[in-house]
Design a protein around this motif. Structure first.
Motif, PDB file in Angstrom:
ATOM      1  N   UNK A  24       0.801  -1.194   0.000  1.00  5.73           N
ATOM      2  CA  UNK A  24       0.000   0.000   0.000  1.00  5.73           C
ATOM      3  C   UNK A  24       0.851   1.269   0.000  1.00  5.73           C
ATOM      4  N   UNK A  25       2.168   1.097  -0.089  1.00  7.88           N
ATOM      5  CA  UNK A  25       3.048   2.265  -0.178  1.00  7.88           C
ATOM      6  C   UNK A  25       2.731   3.027  -1.463  1.00  7.88           C
ATOM      7  N   UNK A  26       2.919   4.330  -1.408  1.00  3.42           N
ATOM      8  CA  UNK A  26       2.581   5.165  -2.552  1.00  3.42           C
ATOM      9  C   UNK A  26       3.779   5.992  -2.996  1.00  3.42           C
TER      10      UNK A  26
ATOM     11  N   UNK B 214       5.238   9.496  -5.299  1.00  4.83           N
ATOM     12  CA  UNK B 214       4.958  10.931  -5.159  1.00  4.83           C
ATOM     13  C   UNK B 214       3.607  11.344  -5.747  1.00  4.83           C
ATOM     14  N   UNK B 215       3.053  10.526  -6.627  1.00  4.46           N
ATOM     15  CA  UNK B 215       1.722  10.798  -7.190  1.00  4.46           C
ATOM     16  C   UNK B 215       0.625  10.042  -6.443  1.00  4.46           C
ATOM     17  N   UNK B 216       1.017   9.434  -5.318  1.00  4.59           N
ATOM     18  CA  UNK B 216       0.110   8.654  -4.477  1.00  4.59           C
ATOM     19  C   UNK B 216      -0.372   7.380  -5.174  1.00  4.59           C
ATOM     20  N   UNK B 217       0.418   6.849  -6.086  1.00  5.32           N
ATOM     21  CA  UNK B 217       0.074   5.617  -6.798  1.00  5.32           C
ATOM     22  C   UNK B 217       0.702   4.428  -6.084  1.00  5.32           C
ATOM     23  N   UNK B 218      -0.093   3.378  -5.895  1.00  4.01           N
ATOM     24  CA  UNK B 218       0.415   2.145  -5.298  1.00  4.01           C
ATOM     25  C   UNK B 218       0.990   1.249  -6.397  1.00  4.01           C
ATOM     26  N   UNK B 219       1.672   0.201  -5.984  1.00  2.73           N
ATOM     27  CA  UNK B 219       2.200  -0.749  -6.976  1.00  2.73           C
ATOM     28  C   UNK B 219       1.047  -1.405  -7.744  1.00  2.73           C
ATOM     29  N   UNK B 220      -0.070  -1.648  -7.068  1.00  2.51           N
ATOM     30  CA  UNK B 220      -1.230  -2.225  -7.751  1.00  2.51           C
ATOM     31  C   UNK B 220      -1.776  -1.249  -8.794  1.00  2.51           C
ATOM     32  N   UNK B 221      -1.821   0.027  -8.466  1.00  2.00           N
ATOM     33  CA  UNK B 221      -2.302   1.038  -9.409  1.00  2.00           C
ATOM     34  C   UNK B 221      -1.411   1.068 -10.658  1.00  2.00           C
ATOM     35  N   UNK B 222      -0.105   1.123 -10.448  1.00  2.00           N
ATOM     36  CA  UNK B 222       0.827   1.198 -11.573  1.00  2.00           C
ATOM     37  C   UNK B 222       0.742  -0.056 -12.439  1.00  2.00           C
ATOM     38  N   UNK B 223       0.692  -1.212 -11.811  1.00  2.00           N
ATOM     39  CA  UNK B 223       0.584  -2.463 -12.572  1.00  2.00           C
ATOM     40  C   UNK B 223      -0.732  -2.511 -13.344  1.00  2.00           C
ATOM     41  N   UNK B 224      -1.808  -2.075 -12.723  1.00  4.19           N
ATOM     42  CA  UNK B 224      -3.118  -2.064 -13.388  1.00  4.19           C
ATOM     43  C   UNK B 224      -3.131  -1.098 -14.552  1.00  4.19           C
TER      44      UNK B 224
ATOM     45  N   UNK C  67       1.350  -8.845   2.514  1.00  4.65           N
ATOM     46  CA  UNK C  67       0.957  -7.521   2.052  1.00  4.65           C
ATOM     47  C   UNK C  67      -0.548  -7.516   1.829  1.00  4.65           C
ATOM     48  N   UNK C  68      -1.266  -6.906   2.725  1.00  2.00           N
ATOM     49  CA  UNK C  68      -2.723  -6.819   2.591  1.00  2.00           C
ATOM     50  C   UNK C  68      -3.041  -5.621   1.706  1.00  2.00           C
ATOM     51  N   UNK C  69      -3.374  -5.899   0.465  1.00  2.00           N
ATOM     52  CA  UNK C  69      -3.633  -4.827  -0.495  1.00  2.00           C
ATOM     53  C   UNK C  69      -4.964  -4.141  -0.220  1.00  2.00           C
ATOM     54  N   UNK C  70      -4.939  -2.834  -0.315  1.00  2.00           N
ATOM     55  CA  UNK C  70      -6.169  -2.060  -0.247  1.00  2.00           C
ATOM     56  C   UNK C  70      -6.464  -1.612  -1.676  1.00  2.00           C
TER      57      UNK C  70
END
Length: 75
Positions: free
Chosen positions: A1-3, A5-15, A34-37
């Motif tokens: 859930x780390x973000x 500088x644009x507040x993007x998570x690894x899940x966001x970037x991968x998606x 890692x409990x993804x939100x």
């Protein structure tokens, strides 16, 4: 859930980039600690599902993203 500088998570970037193997790994049992939100919003208030839909490379990738039950929980 780390973000970043644009507040993007690894899940966001991968998606956003259609990296289905990475998305699959993030939800895998190998990554249970890692409990993804899936609802974390980036700086423009979009979620990983929004990114997959908007930036999706093609319809097939979007369908694959929808197969992940964790993402479907937010619908």
């Amino acid at each position: 859930n780390a973000q970043n500088e644009r507040k993007q998570t690894s899940l966001y970037v991968a998606s956003r980039n259609g990296c289905l193997k990475t998305v699959k790994w993030l939800f895998s049992s190998e990554n249970e600690e890692m409990k993804l939100n899936v609802n974390i919003q980036e700086s423009n208030l979009s979620t990983p599902l929004h990114a997959a839909a908007y930036y999706g490379k093609n319809q097939k990738n979007m369908q694959k993203m929808m197969e992940f039950k964790e993402i479907c929980k937010i619908l």
